[in-house]
Design an enzyme around this catalytic site. Structure first.
Site, PDB file in Angstrom:
ATOM      1  N   SER A  53      41.419  34.163  46.607  1.00  0.00           N
ATOM      2  CA  SER A  53      41.146  32.854  44.911  1.00  0.00           C
ATOM      3  C   SER A  53      40.633  33.936  44.121  1.00  0.00           C
ATOM      4  O   SER A  53      41.748  33.771  42.868  1.00  0.00           O
ATOM      5  CB  SER A  53      40.733  31.868  44.939  1.00  0.00           C
ATOM      6  N   ARG A  64      43.595  34.257  41.441  1.00  0.00           N
ATOM      7  CA  ARG A  64      42.804  34.441  39.997  1.00  0.00           C
ATOM      8  C   ARG A  64      43.107  35.163  38.612  1.00  0.00           C
ATOM      9  O   ARG A  64      43.980  34.791  37.503  1.00  0.00           O
ATOM     10  CB  ARG A  64      41.244  33.747  39.463  1.00  0.00           C
ATOM     11  N   ASN A  92      45.883  34.665  35.168  1.00  0.00           N
ATOM     12  CA  ASN A  92      45.608  34.694  33.938  1.00  0.00           C
ATOM     13  C   ASN A  92      46.180  35.625  33.116  1.00  0.00           C
ATOM     14  O   ASN A  92      46.226  35.928  32.029  1.00  0.00           O
ATOM     15  CB  ASN A  92      43.955  35.466  33.654  1.00  0.00           C
TER      16      ASN A  92
END
Lengths: 286, 156
Positions: free
Chosen positions: A206, A210, A214
């Site tokens: 994660s 992440r 993004n």
């Protein structure tokens, strides 16, 4: 003129292709290197480490002097990271705070490359004969996982160092389900192990995805905004609609740059804070 | 989206960067910062102490000044009182001396007057005898009539 304009798909693909030693066809291939990612991440690492080292040496040599300019900025950053670490971790590990500073600064610089005009450096590279150039290391899964897997290794290392191998395995197998009878505990432990392993492995995954997600999405927006004046139907600055498109591109790119400034900072901050939290958890006994 | 050798290189670069920051950047930045923080705290504490001391010194000086002023007042009072006393004493001494001098002079005058009276009396007696003798044309035997003459003189 129309012939010189790239196709939309071509243009996007151009911005998604790394500068490699050879084309990569499979998902995993350890003989391929992304030269651009390595080059920019090392460049940014040298920029970070070099500038901070110069300040640190100056600060250590003349501790009586009043800090000014860049030194104040660096000290403010160090103080801020130190307080972030102290909020979460109360042990004596001397690695966590410098690690947090390194992550924040390095990831921030990775992300900051996204704010450069999307065709600036690839254009320069094209002029000197490089076919592709991706300037934002955090849009490379290798860079994102390079960070998170290193953090993961440190998590495992400190878990075993602090709790012992048995303690670490116990943490993986003896919770959340616990039984007094050993024959009941054995099947429960298997269930525990599956649950805890997922939790453990989800952390680096994660963490990396992440950041990657993004920044990849942010870069894609810049590419799409650039397309506003690159498509076949773009009328050029000879017509009113052409001016309209150019103006829209300028306004939207500016707006997204401003918003992105927030995103890149938040992503660097999240990566740093989660790293601190994970490493602090590695030091705690349950 | 692919995984390749870059991952390993990135991890190695990251590890070196962490090591470098941990070894050469973090302690050399935080150490002087903490040292400066300590020194600022010390400076502030010293300034506070100095202020407190200054306040105390000012209070001490004020009380000393007040005491000195009081003492000066007392001394001036005393001086005035003693000056008055001396003046009073001198005045009374002078009065007494004057009175004494007047009394002595009066006594002297009294004595001189008595003496003069006595002489006059005696002279009057002898003048009276001489006058009587002239009148009687004969000499009065002074010794014979001495008692009479003395009695006569005392009556004058």
């Amino acid at each position: 003129m129309a012939a010189k304009q790239p196709q939309i798909g071509e243009y996007i693909l151009h911005h998604l292709t790394f500068l490699t030693n050879k084309p990569q066809t499979s998902l995993v291939n350890f003989t391929v290197i992304d030269y651009d990612t390595v080059f920019f991440s090392v460049l940014l690492a040298v920029l970070f480490a070099g500038s901070f080292y110069l300040v640190a040496r100056k600060s250590a040599a003349a501790s009586n002097s009043v800090p000014r300019g860049f030194q104040s900025f660096v000290e403010m950053l160090v103080d801020w990271v130190d307080s972030q670490v102290k909020d979460v971790y109360h042990g004596t590990n001397r690695l966590i705070a410098p690690l947090a500073l390194t992550i924040f600064c390095w990831v921030y610089l990775f992300n900051f490359m996204d704010l450069l005009p999307v065709d600036l450096l690839p254009g320069v590279a094209g002029a000197v004969g490089l076919a592709h150039l991706k300037v934002v290391p955090s849009t490379d899964l290798n860079a994102a996982f390079g960070l998170s897997l290193t953090v993961f290794i440190l998590m495992i290392y400190y878990s075993i160092k602090v709790k012992g191998l048995l303690g670490f395995l116990g943490e993986l197998t003896l919770q959340p389900f616990r039984a007094k009878n050993i024959f009941v505990q054995i099947p429960l432990s298997i269930v525990n192990f599956v649950l805890e392993s997922v939790t453990l492995i989800a952390r680096p995954v994660s963490l990396a995805l992440r950041l990657f997600g993004n920044l990849f999405a942010g870069e894609m927006i810049f590419v799409l905004l650039a397309l506003l004046t690159l498509v076949h139907s773009y009328a050029g600055l000879e017509s009113v609609s052409g001016w309209g498109m150019a103006l829209m591109q300028a306004v939207l790119t500016f707006a997204w740059e401003v918003f992105h400034l927030l995103i890149i900072t938040i992503q660097a901050f999240i990566f740093m804070v989660l790293t601190i939290v994970y490493l602090a958890m590695a030091h705690e006994h349950h | 989206m692919h995984i390749n050798l870059t991952l390993v290189i990135q991890m190695a670069v990251f590890a070196v960067l962490i090591w470098f920051t941990m070894k050469f950047v973090w302690p050399m930045l935080l150490g002087p910062m903490q040292e400066r923080e300590r020194r600022i705290a010390q400076g502030l504490a010293a300034a506070g102490k100095g202020e407190e001391e200054l306040k105390q010194a000012r209070e001490g000086a004020e009380s000393i000044l007040r005491e000195a002023r009081e003492r000066a007042g007392v001394i001036v009072d005393q001086a005035q009182r003693s000056a008055n006393e001396i003046l009073e004493q001198a005045r009374s001494t002078a009065t007494q001396e004057g009175q004494r001098l007047v009394a002595a002079a009066q006594q002297q005058i009294g004595l001189d007057a008595a003496r003069a009276k006595e002489q006059l009396r005696q002279q009057v007696g002898s003048i009276a005898v001489a006058a009587a003798a002239k009148l009687l044309e004969r000499e009065i035997d002074a010794r014979a009539h001495e008692a009479l003459l003395n009695e006569f003189a005392a009556q004058l």
